[in-house]
Motif scaffolding. Structure first.
Motif, PDB file in Angstrom:
ATOM      1  N   ARG A 707     -20.440   7.801 -28.429  1.00 20.54           N
ATOM      2  CA  ARG A 707     -21.077   9.168 -28.169  1.00 20.54           C
ATOM      3  C   ARG A 707     -21.565   9.237 -26.623  1.00 20.54           C
ATOM      4  O   ARG A 707     -21.759   8.051 -26.045  1.00 20.54           O
ATOM      5  N   ALA A 708     -21.748  10.316 -26.284  1.00 22.47           N
ATOM      6  CA  ALA A 708     -22.256  10.507 -25.043  1.00 22.47           C
ATOM      7  C   ALA A 708     -23.814   9.953 -24.968  1.00 22.47           C
ATOM      8  O   ALA A 708     -24.414  10.223 -25.996  1.00 22.47           O
ATOM      9  N   GLN A 709     -24.378   9.039 -24.177  1.00 18.07           N
ATOM     10  CA  GLN A 709     -25.374   8.360 -24.080  1.00 18.07           C
ATOM     11  C   GLN A 709     -25.982   7.689 -23.001  1.00 18.07           C
ATOM     12  O   GLN A 709     -25.040   7.409 -22.065  1.00 18.07           O
ATOM     13  N   PRO A 753     -14.728  16.159 -23.783  1.00 18.45           N
ATOM     14  CA  PRO A 753     -15.740  16.657 -24.436  1.00 18.45           C
ATOM     15  C   PRO A 753     -15.504  17.684 -25.923  1.00 18.45           C
ATOM     16  O   PRO A 753     -15.928  17.527 -26.855  1.00 18.45           O
ATOM     17  N   LEU A 754     -14.268  18.286 -25.569  1.00 18.30           N
ATOM     18  CA  LEU A 754     -14.213  19.602 -26.356  1.00 18.30           C
ATOM     19  C   LEU A 754     -12.822  19.360 -27.029  1.00 18.30           C
ATOM     20  O   LEU A 754     -11.738  18.991 -26.370  1.00 18.30           O
ATOM     21  N   GLN A 755     -12.883  19.612 -28.191  1.00 21.78           N
ATOM     22  CA  GLN A 755     -11.503  20.065 -28.966  1.00 21.78           C
ATOM     23  C   GLN A 755     -11.543  21.416 -29.364  1.00 21.78           C
ATOM     24  O   GLN A 755     -11.972  21.751 -30.422  1.00 21.78           O
ATOM     25  N   PRO A 756     -11.120  22.342 -28.474  1.00 21.21           N
ATOM     26  CA  PRO A 756     -11.112  23.923 -28.873  1.00 21.21           C
ATOM     27  C   PRO A 756     -10.040  24.228 -29.734  1.00 21.21           C
ATOM     28  O   PRO A 756      -8.968  23.968 -29.722  1.00 21.21           O
ATOM     29  N   THR A 757     -10.230  25.356 -30.368  1.00 19.06           N
ATOM     30  CA  THR A 757      -9.264  25.932 -31.224  1.00 19.06           C
ATOM     31  C   THR A 757      -9.731  27.379 -31.177  1.00 19.06           C
ATOM     32  O   THR A 757     -11.009  27.717 -30.986  1.00 19.06           O
ATOM     33  N   LEU A 758      -8.735  28.275 -31.347  1.00 15.65           N
ATOM     34  CA  LEU A 758      -9.158  30.038 -31.655  1.00 15.65           C
ATOM     35  C   LEU A 758      -9.214  30.008 -32.951  1.00 15.65           C
ATOM     36  O   LEU A 758      -8.197  29.817 -33.592  1.00 15.65           O
ATOM     37  N   THR A 759     -10.219  30.369 -33.454  1.00 11.10           N
ATOM     38  CA  THR A 759     -10.104  30.807 -34.956  1.00 11.10           C
ATOM     39  C   THR A 759      -9.796  32.130 -35.410  1.00 11.10           C
ATOM     40  O   THR A 759      -9.383  32.412 -36.489  1.00 11.10           O
ATOM     41  N   GLY A 781     -19.376  14.329 -29.847  1.00 14.52           N
ATOM     42  CA  GLY A 781     -20.542  13.592 -29.807  1.00 14.52           C
ATOM     43  C   GLY A 781     -21.640  13.966 -28.914  1.00 14.52           C
ATOM     44  O   GLY A 781     -22.349  13.246 -28.131  1.00 14.52           O
ATOM     45  N   PHE A 782     -21.598  15.252 -28.387  1.00 14.71           N
ATOM     46  CA  PHE A 782     -22.718  15.845 -27.539  1.00 14.71           C
ATOM     47  C   PHE A 782     -23.288  17.226 -27.993  1.00 14.71           C
ATOM     48  O   PHE A 782     -22.663  18.076 -28.825  1.00 14.71           O
ATOM     49  N   TYR A 783     -24.332  17.696 -27.415  1.00 14.82           N
ATOM     50  CA  TYR A 783     -24.702  18.823 -28.390  1.00 14.82           C
ATOM     51  C   TYR A 783     -25.380  19.942 -26.978  1.00 14.82           C
ATOM     52  O   TYR A 783     -25.860  21.043 -27.364  1.00 14.82           O
ATOM     53  N   ILE A 825      -8.953  28.079 -19.782  1.00 18.49           N
ATOM     54  CA  ILE A 825     -10.566  28.088 -19.369  1.00 18.49           C
ATOM     55  C   ILE A 825     -10.934  26.907 -18.593  1.00 18.49           C
ATOM     56  O   ILE A 825     -10.604  25.674 -19.300  1.00 18.49           O
ATOM     57  N   GLN A 826     -11.813  27.296 -17.648  1.00 13.92           N
ATOM     58  CA  GLN A 826     -12.465  26.053 -17.200  1.00 13.92           C
ATOM     59  C   GLN A 826     -13.903  25.561 -17.804  1.00 13.92           C
ATOM     60  O   GLN A 826     -14.856  26.542 -17.863  1.00 13.92           O
ATOM     61  N   ALA A 827     -13.737  24.627 -18.536  1.00  9.69           N
ATOM     62  CA  ALA A 827     -15.266  24.462 -19.411  1.00  9.69           C
ATOM     63  C   ALA A 827     -16.186  23.287 -18.687  1.00  9.69           C
ATOM     64  O   ALA A 827     -15.519  22.465 -18.145  1.00  9.69           O
ATOM     65  N   THR A 828     -17.337  23.813 -18.431  1.00 10.44           N
ATOM     66  CA  THR A 828     -18.244  22.712 -17.718  1.00 10.44           C
ATOM     67  C   THR A 828     -19.483  22.338 -18.891  1.00 10.44           C
ATOM     68  O   THR A 828     -20.208  23.267 -19.527  1.00 10.44           O
ATOM     69  N   CYS A 829     -19.392  21.141 -19.390  1.00 12.26           N
ATOM     70  CA  CYS A 829     -20.353  20.716 -20.793  1.00 12.26           C
ATOM     71  C   CYS A 829     -21.237  19.947 -19.997  1.00 12.26           C
ATOM     72  O   CYS A 829     -21.113  18.801 -19.456  1.00 12.26           O
ATOM     73  N   GLU A 830     -22.518  20.404 -20.450  1.00  9.74           N
ATOM     74  CA  GLU A 830     -23.708  19.372 -20.037  1.00  9.74           C
ATOM     75  C   GLU A 830     -23.642  18.196 -21.387  1.00  9.74           C
ATOM     76  O   GLU A 830     -24.287  18.404 -22.145  1.00  9.74           O
ATOM     77  N   ALA A 831     -22.862  17.308 -21.064  1.00  9.44           N
ATOM     78  CA  ALA A 831     -22.582  16.147 -22.100  1.00  9.44           C
ATOM     79  C   ALA A 831     -24.106  15.425 -22.511  1.00  9.44           C
ATOM     80  O   ALA A 831     -24.092  15.150 -23.517  1.00  9.44           O
ATOM     81  N   LEU A 832     -24.751  15.526 -21.278  1.00 15.35           N
ATOM     82  CA  LEU A 832     -26.206  14.755 -21.237  1.00 15.35           C
ATOM     83  C   LEU A 832     -27.033  15.434 -20.313  1.00 15.35           C
ATOM     84  O   LEU A 832     -26.239  16.313 -19.498  1.00 15.35           O
TER      85      LEU A 832
END
Ligand SMILES: [Ca+2]
Ligand SMILES: [Ca+2]
Ligand SMILES: [Ca+2]
Ligand SMILES: [Ca+2]
Length: 855
Positions: A707-709, A753-759, A781-783, A825-832
């Protein structure tokens, strides 16, 4: 009635789980020069029993216990006087002291203490520990008793040299080698009732105790051995007048040594096995008590081991006269309260003001059609009272309203492998439920029980039938086999346990610039899944705790305590408290952690659970003196991505003239299943520093799926050092020293951090129009929030924390033609919080002309 009842009702044991308010135990102490500057390991306090209100001498055996500064007790009222080494008889002195003793073969040293014990209302167990310059030892349990205590006199290995023992006296002995047997002799008369109690498990002994009673004709009349984690009891009638012998030995002759000790009592003192009903009303009342030597007891039919039953009146013990060893609802199922029979010891039993009793023996509930009706929420007190017994209960439940069904049996000392099964009247299927949940820690807190629990959501309104039985009921069903059952809505809750999985219970002294870490484990009850904030109330002066949270759904987190300035020479109880909201909008609940430590010091065995027990408090010792050995990391914060490596270098400073090889470990990485950060060099997280070096390196590796921690790693330095002997000018001595260093903060981030799919991935639009696809973000594992940008389709949107699915509105370029379109897509994730990870997401959507006929 004698005051020295022995209670085998293990409610006492579980009441020790998850309870207690530590008492302030903050006493100053005189400084003294150490020989072994590491936490002492206490193998034995001997004798492990003290007569109340008397002064007796206690021998301490273990590693580093020969120069205690102080003795600490879990109970008030003791007076301790340390006997200096100088006045000990030569045999007890550490004459052959290990100037060249290898570290992993600690010597057994001896210390002596004069203890004046308090006067108590009945027998009590007390934890003792030793404080030395090197830190605090593990605790050892002793029995406080009104009986007189004598020590065995060797040699006593044959009937001729048997040690004479009076009835209702307590003998304390040791099985010192695998061939050691200890004989005692006593006078008996024809028809006399004899109860032999061999105390081992309850006083933290490693001895698998076995006892034989030998008649005047030298024939073995009776024999018994202990069961797993319990003492041995033998109950017999003496056939003739004469001199009898008791033979004590280790079962199988495999376990012996300083921690294979025992207490032996021969006499008639009552022993309580169980109480029916198990669940009491708060005011107590008439009970059926099972055990041995009970006042007014009659034999239980069909039992060959002397088990008897007696009708006794159970009265609540007023709260103020009992030690503060329980809080409401300690097992998460029913609150425990202390009760007492006239003249008996305090027994902790579950209470409820609304109890359903199963019908008595005459009207059975052994089949679904004879099920006992219960009204949910219900608390049931029942027994598996005969071989093959099965108890049915029926209740009405509403569709979609979740219920929790929990059984309390194994945890209160009922030795049956309980099993529950549940069936709806409108359904053919029967669901079966066996053991309790997974253990909190495979090695250090193996808390799995045979008590089943089940949560279920009724699929329809209707009547449900629940059956209680045990896998071994054909052999084990018997009138004393009590259990309790709760059927009701789930009550989300938690219990906390702290452990130190790096030592055998001893804790090094916290000094300025060093840190200590404890693993805080959360037992989650009733579907409780929320994050738990952990804090220390009333911190020792000069110390600071780092923020600690057990994340949602996780079993534990490390709690780090840092020594700063203004610390004093003292031992402190740590109040570790967790607070959480079980659900959004619910009230915050707070639970105090209990500390668990090894029941006895032993060599760690990977994959084997360490026997641990709950301790009265978690104590730490602080010191204002700077550490003698310092570890300085080249960086105090490290950012690490899953699967990546980082190197941290420590510079080691030893005092002038000290030489020797040492080992450094990072406490949080050693002996842990799947630590988020692993040390890839060294051995099990341990790196050696050669005598001529003053630095060492750790290669850290972030686990791939961790997990991210943010975690803190506390280094621990152990050295077998050669140094100048201050007592002998010009000579050198060998000293084992242990010192912790400052923590390193590691921020562990996910790689992708992401496993993306288009639903939904089809847009019906012309060039220049807008259309929407739906993205699902499988978060590793991040929110935190996720920003998604794609210039080609004019996308710039932020997915809020915790959301896994979001619509993406795309601007279709003027010249776009129908067909499959790559969406990058360029994703920027705030993992923590404050830490982002960038990831390119490559997806594809279908652009369909609005004119095209839908397929
Ligand atoms: Ca012996
Ligand atoms: Ca012996
Ligand atoms: Ca029954
Ligand atoms: Ca039954």
């Amino acid at each position: 009635m004698a005051k020295h009842w022995t209670s085998l009702v293990l409610v006492v044991v579980i009441s020790a789980l998850f309870s207690t308010t530590p008492q302030a135990q903050n006493q100053p102490m005189p400084p003294k020069a150490p020989l072994l500057d590491q936490p002492p390991v206490l193998n034995r306090v001997f004798p492990p029993a003290l007569t109340t209100g008397k002064t007796s001498s206690l021998e301490l055996r273990g590693t580093g216990v020969e120069n205690p500064l102080e003795m600490l007790a879990s109970r008030k009222g003791f007076g301790f006087k340390i006997i200096p080494q100088e006045i000990l008889p030569p045999a007890a002195k550490p004459g052959s002291r290990p100037a060249t003793q290898p570290m992993n073969q600690p010597s057994r040293l001896v210390g002596r203490v004069e203890a004046t014990s308090p006067i108590t209302a009945g027998d009590e167990m007390v934890e003792l520990r030793v404080l030395t310059a090197g830190g605090l030892s593990n605790s050892r349990k002793i029995l406080l008793t009104s009986l007189s205590v004598v020590e065995e006199k060797e040699p006593n290995n044959d009937p001729e040299s048997a040690h004479k023992l009076n009835l209702n006296q307590i003998a304390a002995g040791v099985i010192s080698s695998t061939t050691d047997v200890d004989y005692y002799q006593f006078e008996g008369s024809k028809g006399q009732r004899l109860l032999a109690w061999l105390g081992t498990a309850t006083i933290d002994s490693r001895l698998p105790g076995a006892v034989e009673i030998i008649g005047p004709d030298n024939r073995v009349l009776a024999q018994a051995r202990d069961r797993v984690d319990s003492d041995t009891v033998l109950d017999l009638r003496l056939p003739t007048d004469g001199t009898y012998k008791a033979r004590i030995f280790g079962f199988g002759h495999v376990e012996s040594g300083p921690d294979a000790f025992y207490l032996l009592r021969l006499g008639e003192s009552p022993v309580i096995d169980s109480v029916h009903p198990l669940v009491q009303s708060p005011s107590g009342g008439d009970c059926l008590v099972f055990g041995h030597g009970l006042p007014g007891g009659t034999p239980v039919p069909g039992r060959k081991d002397g088990l008897e039953q007696a009708k006794l009146i159970l009265r609540p013990v007023s709260e103020e006269s009992t030690p503060a060893t329980a809080v409401d609802n300690p097992n998460g199922l029913l609150p425990l309260k202390p009760f007492r029979f006239a003249g008996g010891p305090a027994i902790w039993l579950p209470v409820s003001d609304k109890i359903t009793m199963e019908p008595d023996d005459k009207s059975d509930n052994n089949s679904p059609d004879k099920a006992t009706p219960i009204l949910v929420p219900a608390v049931v007190s029942a027994r598996l009272e005969k071989p093959g017994d099965r108890d049915f209960f029926r209740f009405d439940a509403k569709k979609g309203e979740p219920l929790s069904i929990e059984l309390l049996g194994d945890r209160v000392g009922t030795r049956l492998d309980f099993v529950l099964s549940l069936k709806s009247d409108d359904d053919k299927n029967t669901q079966e439920f066996d053991d309790g949940p997974e253990a909190l820690h495979p090695q250090w807190f193996f808390n799995r029980t045979d008590d089943p629990t089940l949560r279920f959501t009724p699929p329809r309104d209707g009547t449900y039938r629940l059956s209680v039985s045990a896998r071994d009921v054909n052999l084990g069903g018997s009138p004393q086999q009590v259990y309790a059952l709760r059927v009701g809505p789930p009550r989300p809750d938690f219990r906390l346990v702290t452990i130190d999985p790096t030592t055998q219970g001893g804790i090094p002294r916290l000094k300025p610039g060093t840190a200590l870490s404890f693993l805080v484990l959360a037992e989650r009850l009733g579907g409780f899944d929320a994050p738990i904030e952990v804090r220390i109330d009333r911190l020792p002066s000069g110390t600071r705790a780092l923020p600690c949270q057990i994340p949602a759904g996780q079993k534990g987190a490390w709690l780090t305590l840092i020594g700063e300035q203004g610390m004093t020479e003292a031992a402190w109880p740590l109040n570790v408290t967790g607070s959480a909201k079980p659900a959004a909008g619910a009230n915050t609940i707070e639970r105090q952690a209990r500390h668990a430590a090894p029941a006895y010091p032993s060599t760690q065995q990977v994959n084997n659970p360490q026997p641990v027990r709950m301790e009265h408090d978690l104590l730490v010792a602080t010191s204002p003196n700077p550490p003698l050995l310092t570890l300085t990391p080249d960086q105090t914060t490290i950012k690490l991505t899953q699967g990546d490596r980082a190197t941290v270098k420590f510079t080691v400073k030893k005092p002038q003239g000290m030489t020797g090889q040492g080992q450094v470990t990072l406490m949080e990485t050693q002996n842990q299943p799947d630590p988020p950060v692993r040390v890839s060099n060294g051995n099990n997280g341990q790196v050696t520093i050669q005598a001529d070096k003053d630095s060492l390196e750790f290669q850290l590796e972030g686990r791939n799926n961790a997990r991210a921690q943010v975690l803190h790693l506390v280094p621990r330095f152990t050295i077998t050092a050669q140094e100048d002997d201050p007592d002998n000018k010009g000579r050198r001595r060998q000293v084992v020293r242990m010192e912790n260093g400052p923590p390193i903060e590691v921020t562990l981030l996910p790689k992708r951090p992401l496993q993306p799919t288009l639903t939904s991935q089809t847009i019906r639009a012309k060039g220049g129009e807008k259309g929407t696809v739906t993205i699902r973000l499988n978060r590793q594992g991040f929110y935190g929030p996720v920003r998604l940008v794609c210039a080609e389709f004019g996308l710039d949107t932020t997915v809020q924390p915790d959301l896994d699915e979001a619509p993406l509105e795309l601007s279709i370029p003027q010249n776009a033609r129908p067909g499959g379109k790559p969406l990058v897509i360029q994703a920027t994730c705030e993992a923590l919080p404050g830490h982002t990870v960038n990831q390119e997401l490559r997806l594809q959507f279908n652009l369909v002309s609005p004119m095209a006929r839908p397929r």
